[in-house]
Design a protein around this motif. Structure first.
Motif: not given
Length: 151
Positions: A8-25, A46-51
């Protein structure tokens, strides 16, 4: 507070990584694009992805989600980020916009998969569904703006 298994936790961590990359992008895109309106939009995105990332981190802490993320996901994120950096270096408006659209579409796919994986946690599903609505809005905003300006 209940403990949840790693699945259950793995997809959440995957989304966090995706959001962090999207913010940088988006920050990189805002810097490279030569369109003031898009630059401001990208900074806001970028601000939205960080939130969103921070919201998911709070859920991780609240529900004691395990913190492991699989190597495949990490390598996929690295490859995607490398591709985006190469696109931004070229600085062509159309390429940057297409990369942002593709990134949002990929995020939506990952959110859908995460929502389907998390069966028994209503609170997490609600947060993910709210974030999906925000991502759809971003995607539609990019498409509408660029459609009006003759991409």
């Amino acid at each position: 507070m209940r403990n949840v298994n790693q699945n259950e936790g793995q997809p959440i961590h995957r989304l966090i990584a995706i959001l962090d990359d999207a913010k940088k992008g988006y920050l990189n895109a805002a810097e490279k694009i030569k369109d003031e309106v898009l630059s401001l939009l990208f900074e806001n995105f970028a601000y939205q992805k960080s939130r969103y990332s921070n919201e998911l981190r709070q859920l991780v802490n609240r529900f004691n989600f395990s913190s492991s993320i699989d190597q495949f996901t990490l390598s996929l994120l690295y490859r995607t980020w490398t591709d985006l950096k190469a696109t931004f270096k070229l600085g062509k408006r159309e390429n940057i916009i297409q990369a942002c659209i593709k990134g949002e579409e990929t995020a939506l796919e990952n959110y859908t998969a995460a929502i389907n994986q998390i069966q028994n946690n209503y609170e997490v599903k609600v947060v993910l569904e709210q974030q999906v609505n925000g991502i759809r809005t971003v995607l539609n905003t990019i498409k509408e703006y660029t459609g009006k300006t003759g991409m």
